[in-house]
Design a protein around this motif. Structure first.
Motif, PDB file in Angstrom:
ATOM      1  N   CYS A   1      54.803  51.451  91.573  1.00 15.43           N
ATOM      2  CA  CYS A   1      53.611  50.873  90.929  1.00 15.43           C
ATOM      3  C   CYS A   1      53.798  50.948  89.417  1.00 15.43           C
ATOM      4  O   CYS A   1      53.247  51.844  88.757  1.00 15.43           O
ATOM      5  CB  CYS A   1      52.351  51.636  91.348  1.00 15.43           C
ATOM      6  SG  CYS A   1      52.122  51.790  93.141  1.00 15.43           S
ATOM      7  N   PRO A   2      54.586  50.059  88.838  1.00 17.78           N
ATOM      8  CA  PRO A   2      55.036  50.264  87.463  1.00 17.78           C
ATOM      9  C   PRO A   2      53.962  50.155  86.400  1.00 17.78           C
ATOM     10  O   PRO A   2      53.993  50.857  85.390  1.00 17.78           O
ATOM     11  CB  PRO A   2      56.093  49.175  87.286  1.00 17.78           C
ATOM     12  CG  PRO A   2      55.723  48.120  88.274  1.00 17.78           C
ATOM     13  CD  PRO A   2      55.181  48.864  89.449  1.00 17.78           C
ATOM     14  N   ARG A   3      52.997  49.265  86.595  1.00 25.32           N
ATOM     15  CA  ARG A   3      52.065  48.999  85.502  1.00 25.32           C
ATOM     16  C   ARG A   3      51.094  50.155  85.279  1.00 25.32           C
ATOM     17  O   ARG A   3      50.739  50.470  84.145  1.00 25.32           O
ATOM     18  CB  ARG A   3      51.296  47.703  85.758  1.00 25.32           C
ATOM     19  CG  ARG A   3      50.446  47.294  84.594  1.00 25.32           C
ATOM     20  CD  ARG A   3      50.158  45.824  84.569  1.00 25.32           C
ATOM     21  NE  ARG A   3      49.842  45.280  85.870  1.00 25.32           N
ATOM     22  CZ  ARG A   3      49.608  43.999  86.087  1.00 25.32           C
ATOM     23  NH1 ARG A   3      49.679  43.153  85.083  1.00 25.32           N
ATOM     24  NH2 ARG A   3      49.318  43.547  87.274  1.00 25.32           N
ATOM     25  N   THR A   4      50.682  50.814  86.343  1.00 27.84           N
ATOM     26  CA  THR A   4      49.754  51.927  86.170  1.00 27.84           C
ATOM     27  C   THR A   4      50.382  53.040  85.341  1.00 27.84           C
ATOM     28  O   THR A   4      49.694  53.749  84.610  1.00 27.84           O
ATOM     29  CB  THR A   4      49.280  52.446  87.545  1.00 27.84           C
ATOM     30  OG1 THR A   4      48.144  53.286  87.366  1.00 27.84           O
ATOM     31  CG2 THR A   4      50.368  53.209  88.276  1.00 27.84           C
ATOM     32  N   PHE A   5      51.702  53.191  85.431  1.00 26.54           N
ATOM     33  CA  PHE A   5      52.391  54.207  84.637  1.00 26.54           C
ATOM     34  C   PHE A   5      52.763  53.688  83.250  1.00 26.54           C
ATOM     35  O   PHE A   5      52.774  54.445  82.283  1.00 26.54           O
ATOM     36  CB  PHE A   5      53.625  54.708  85.386  1.00 26.54           C
ATOM     37  CG  PHE A   5      53.260  55.581  86.544  1.00 26.54           C
ATOM     38  CD1 PHE A   5      52.998  56.925  86.371  1.00 26.54           C
ATOM     39  CD2 PHE A   5      53.125  55.047  87.820  1.00 26.54           C
ATOM     40  CE1 PHE A   5      52.623  57.733  87.436  1.00 26.54           C
ATOM     41  CE2 PHE A   5      52.748  55.837  88.890  1.00 26.54           C
ATOM     42  CZ  PHE A   5      52.506  57.187  88.697  1.00 26.54           C
ATOM     43  N   ALA A   6      53.044  52.405  83.145  1.00 25.47           N
ATOM     44  CA  ALA A   6      53.392  51.835  81.835  1.00 25.47           C
ATOM     45  C   ALA A   6      52.249  52.024  80.842  1.00 25.47           C
ATOM     46  O   ALA A   6      52.491  52.232  79.649  1.00 25.47           O
ATOM     47  CB  ALA A   6      53.725  50.356  81.983  1.00 25.47           C
ATOM     48  N   ARG A   7      51.011  51.972  81.298  1.00 29.34           N
ATOM     49  CA  ARG A   7      49.884  52.174  80.369  1.00 29.34           C
ATOM     50  C   ARG A   7      49.914  53.575  79.769  1.00 29.34           C
ATOM     51  O   ARG A   7      49.345  53.821  78.709  1.00 29.34           O
ATOM     52  CB  ARG A   7      48.543  51.956  81.079  1.00 29.34           C
ATOM     53  CG  ARG A   7      48.224  52.974  82.147  1.00 29.34           C
ATOM     54  CD  ARG A   7      46.865  52.790  82.774  1.00 29.34           C
ATOM     55  NE  ARG A   7      46.828  53.411  84.095  1.00 29.34           N
ATOM     56  CZ  ARG A   7      45.747  53.463  84.870  1.00 29.34           C
ATOM     57  NH1 ARG A   7      44.608  52.964  84.457  1.00 29.34           N
ATOM     58  NH2 ARG A   7      45.807  54.027  86.052  1.00 29.34           N
ATOM     59  N   GLY A   8      50.592  54.518  80.458  1.00 20.66           N
ATOM     60  CA  GLY A   8      50.710  55.876  79.947  1.00 20.66           C
ATOM     61  C   GLY A   8      52.046  56.170  79.304  1.00 20.66           C
ATOM     62  O   GLY A   8      52.359  57.328  79.015  1.00 20.66           O
ATOM     63  N   GLY A   9      52.845  55.117  79.079  1.00 16.92           N
ATOM     64  CA  GLY A   9      54.141  55.315  78.450  1.00 16.92           C
ATOM     65  C   GLY A   9      55.189  55.917  79.365  1.00 16.92           C
ATOM     66  O   GLY A   9      56.192  56.462  78.907  1.00 16.92           O
ATOM     67  N   VAL A  10      54.974  55.799  80.679  1.00 15.17           N
ATOM     68  CA  VAL A  10      55.904  56.362  81.667  1.00 15.17           C
ATOM     69  C   VAL A  10      56.666  55.224  82.339  1.00 15.17           C
ATOM     70  O   VAL A  10      56.065  54.237  82.773  1.00 15.17           O
ATOM     71  CB  VAL A  10      55.141  57.187  82.728  1.00 15.17           C
ATOM     72  CG1 VAL A  10      56.098  57.668  83.824  1.00 15.17           C
ATOM     73  CG2 VAL A  10      54.436  58.375  82.073  1.00 15.17           C
ATOM     74  N   THR A  11      57.979  55.369  82.425  1.00 17.34           N
ATOM     75  CA  THR A  11      58.818  54.345  83.051  1.00 17.34           C
ATOM     76  C   THR A  11      58.910  54.592  84.556  1.00 17.34           C
ATOM     77  O   THR A  11      59.420  55.616  84.996  1.00 17.34           O
ATOM     78  CB  THR A  11      60.228  54.372  82.452  1.00 17.34           C
ATOM     79  OG1 THR A  11      60.128  54.112  81.052  1.00 17.34           O
ATOM     80  CG2 THR A  11      61.117  53.331  83.105  1.00 17.34           C
ATOM     81  N   ALA A  12      58.375  53.658  85.314  1.00 12.13           N
ATOM     82  CA  ALA A  12      58.485  53.699  86.777  1.00 12.13           C
ATOM     83  C   ALA A  12      59.299  52.479  87.187  1.00 12.13           C
ATOM     84  O   ALA A  12      58.749  51.389  87.373  1.00 12.13           O
ATOM     85  CB  ALA A  12      57.109  53.689  87.429  1.00 12.13           C
ATOM     86  N   ALA A  13      60.598  52.642  87.286  1.00  6.95           N
ATOM     87  CA  ALA A  13      61.512  51.508  87.420  1.00  6.95           C
ATOM     88  C   ALA A  13      61.860  51.232  88.880  1.00  6.95           C
ATOM     89  O   ALA A  13      62.527  52.041  89.536  1.00  6.95           O
ATOM     90  CB  ALA A  13      62.791  51.759  86.626  1.00  6.95           C
ATOM     91  N   PHE A  14      61.437  50.071  89.371  1.00  8.13           N
ATOM     92  CA  PHE A  14      61.806  49.606  90.704  1.00  8.13           C
ATOM     93  C   PHE A  14      63.313  49.685  90.909  1.00  8.13           C
ATOM     94  O   PHE A  14      63.801  50.136  91.951  1.00  8.13           O
ATOM     95  CB  PHE A  14      61.311  48.173  90.879  1.00  8.13           C
ATOM     96  CG  PHE A  14      61.831  47.465  92.098  1.00  8.13           C
ATOM     97  CD1 PHE A  14      61.158  47.547  93.297  1.00  8.13           C
ATOM     98  CD2 PHE A  14      62.998  46.703  92.041  1.00  8.13           C
ATOM     99  CE1 PHE A  14      61.631  46.886  94.430  1.00  8.13           C
ATOM    100  CE2 PHE A  14      63.480  46.045  93.153  1.00  8.13           C
ATOM    101  CZ  PHE A  14      62.796  46.140  94.358  1.00  8.13           C
ATOM    102  N   GLY A  15      64.064  49.248  89.895  1.00  5.01           N
ATOM    103  CA  GLY A  15      65.515  49.202  90.022  1.00  5.01           C
ATOM    104  C   GLY A  15      66.145  50.547  90.284  1.00  5.01           C
ATOM    105  O   GLY A  15      67.168  50.640  90.979  1.00  5.01           O
TER     106      GLY A  15
END
Length: 464
Positions: A298-312
């Motif tokens: 779930c990348p976007r919920t973490f991107a708002r906090g500056g956290v990289t959640a990379a599917f790849g």
């Protein structure tokens, strides 16, 4: 009487010869709740026709992790936080307290209004199957809203050892140890909900096990969850390594990482869906791979906090990886785009997280995570769950590859029609189960009520 429906596809992503492929100029013919044929000519004797010049028809999109209720309650309050506030406050200082306030002060009708508000948004982005986790007391309102909407719905009432964690002035939980009584009460409530709702709405509603997280569920409850999953034969989903603090607390309390804790308690398996894993080590991911569990990205919920959640990262580790919205922005199409962009940035490689891989993550791979072969594909005999996206807009044209166009340029507003079990649930871009402005008004009124209570309780002061 069996309804016959036909959708004209300029492009269709069909399942043929063991895998997906694009074909042009087809009619997807539906009889009852099944795909009857994929034909070259317009069929006769059809009751409902969806016909538009530039439709890309593909399997209905499957979203396997979402919390639209609590995220709707804090909409507009979770962005631009300081790093310290985001890490310590988002889940335990905002999401959980606001969810608890709603449970205490809203009527079932008001809760259902917020649920439908969120489900409507997801369905208008092409979601036909949703897995939603929430506090057990919200099960009846969510099932009612999902049933009315016509959604294929996997309900995950939470299991908790520590449902009411003490939260200090900074929004930090105390991580009290769970008790056997709390575990037993949570499991008993889940059994009752499973008996009441599982198999409802023509088997579109299923109730799954959803222990909240490794920092709110003790080892005994996790072991009991595995026994219950084996007994009933149902899926289990849990938050794993979604914060650094969770990983640290797991090591302090149990001498293990969250993933190692799940291995130790026996919860891991092919029927386990692990949300996030952002702070999992490579050795943790090796464990997940060995057990065949699914990672939900779930990348976007973490991107708002500056956290990289990379599917790849997860996909290239050889894990079954799906993409889901987490409720933050209930739009699965733009979530796919975020998953791709975050992955490319994280790897410094434009070739990772391709459009084909991302679409597969919310169709074929997501269906496999559910243990199903009757959804997630367009083929005769499969369930008639499909979405038709209009790729004729100026922001999309010209279309070289419809999968590429969908992921990198299309919007939720391009979804023209969605079908679940042979029933049209989104038509001409509109949600068909209710009046959209009225649904929004009811939900906003309920959310405003909770906001006022939260302001009086001083909860919102923690987010500043």
């Amino acid at each position: 009487m069996t309804t016959r429906l036909a959708v004209r596809a300029r492009w269709a992503l069909i399942h043929e010869d063991g895998g997906p492929r694009i074909v042009g100029d087809r009619w997807i013919v539906v009889e009852g709740d099944r795909i009857a044929a994929i034909a070259g000519d317009r069929p006769g004797g059809v009751d409902v026709v969806v016909d538009r010049p530039n439709l890309f028809v593909l399997p209905g999109l499957i979203n396997l992790h979402n919390h639209v209720f609590t995220e709707s309650l804090i909409r507009g309050r979770s962005e631009d936080l300081s790093k310290a506030l985001y890490e310590t406050n988002l889940v335990y200082g905002l999401l959980m307290p606001f969810g608890q306030l709603a449970m205490q002060h809203l009527s079932p009708t008001e809760c259902e209004a917020i649920a439908e508000f969120g489900l409507m948004q997801l369905m208008k982005s092409g979601v036909t199957t949703l897995m939603e986790s929430f506090r057990a007391g919200l099960t009846d309102p969510f099932v009612a809203a999902a049933t009315r909407a016509g959604l294929r719905f996997y309900a995950g009432p939470y299991l908790f050892s520590t449902p009411d964690l003490d939260i200090d002035a900074e929004g930090k939980p105390t991580y009290r140890a769970g008790s056997g009584d709390a575990d037993a009460a949570s499991l008993a409530e889940w059994r009752a909900l499973h008996q009441r709702h599982n198999g409802g709405a023509g088997d579109r509603v299923r109730v799954i096990l959803s222990p909240h997280a490794t920092d709110t569920c003790g080892p005994d409850l996790l072991r009991a969850t595995r026994r219950l999953a084996d007994e009933i034969g149902c899926l289990a989903t849990i938050h794993v390594a979604q914060s650094r603090e969770e990983v640290e607390k797991s090591r302090q309390l149990h001498g293990r990482s969250p993933t190692e804790l799940l291995e130790w308690t026996g919860l891991l398996g092919r029927d386990a869906l692990l949300a996030h894993c952002c702070f999992s080590s490579d050795s943790d991911l090796d464990i997940v791979k060995r057990f065949g569990a699914t990672v939900i990205n779930c990348p976007r919920t973490f991107a708002r906090g500056g956290v990289t959640a990379a599917f790849g990262r997860f996909h290239d580790h050889g894990l079954r990886t799906v993409v889901a919205t987490d409720g933050y922005v209930p739009d699965i199409i733009s979530e796919l785009r975020t998953a791709g962009m975050v992955s490319k940035l994280a790897a410094n490689d434009p070739g990772v997280a391709t459009a084909a891989q991302l679409v597969d993550a919310v169709t074929g791979q997501a269906a496999a995570a559910l243990g199903r072969d009757d959804v997630g594909r367009l083929a005769p005999g499969a369930r008639a769950d499909l979405v038709a996206v209009d790729l004729g807009g100026v922001h999309v044209a010209p279309v070289v590859d419809p999968v590429n166009a969908l992921v990198w340029r299309a919007h939720a507003s391009d979804v023209w029609a969605s079908v679940v079990d042979g029933r049209l649930v989104v038509g001409e871009g509109r949600y068909l189960a209710g009046d959209e402005p009225a649904i929004v008004a009811r939900a906003v009124a309920a959310i405003d009520k909770v906001t006022r209570i939260g302001e009086s309780a001083g909860i919102l002061g923690r987010a500043k």
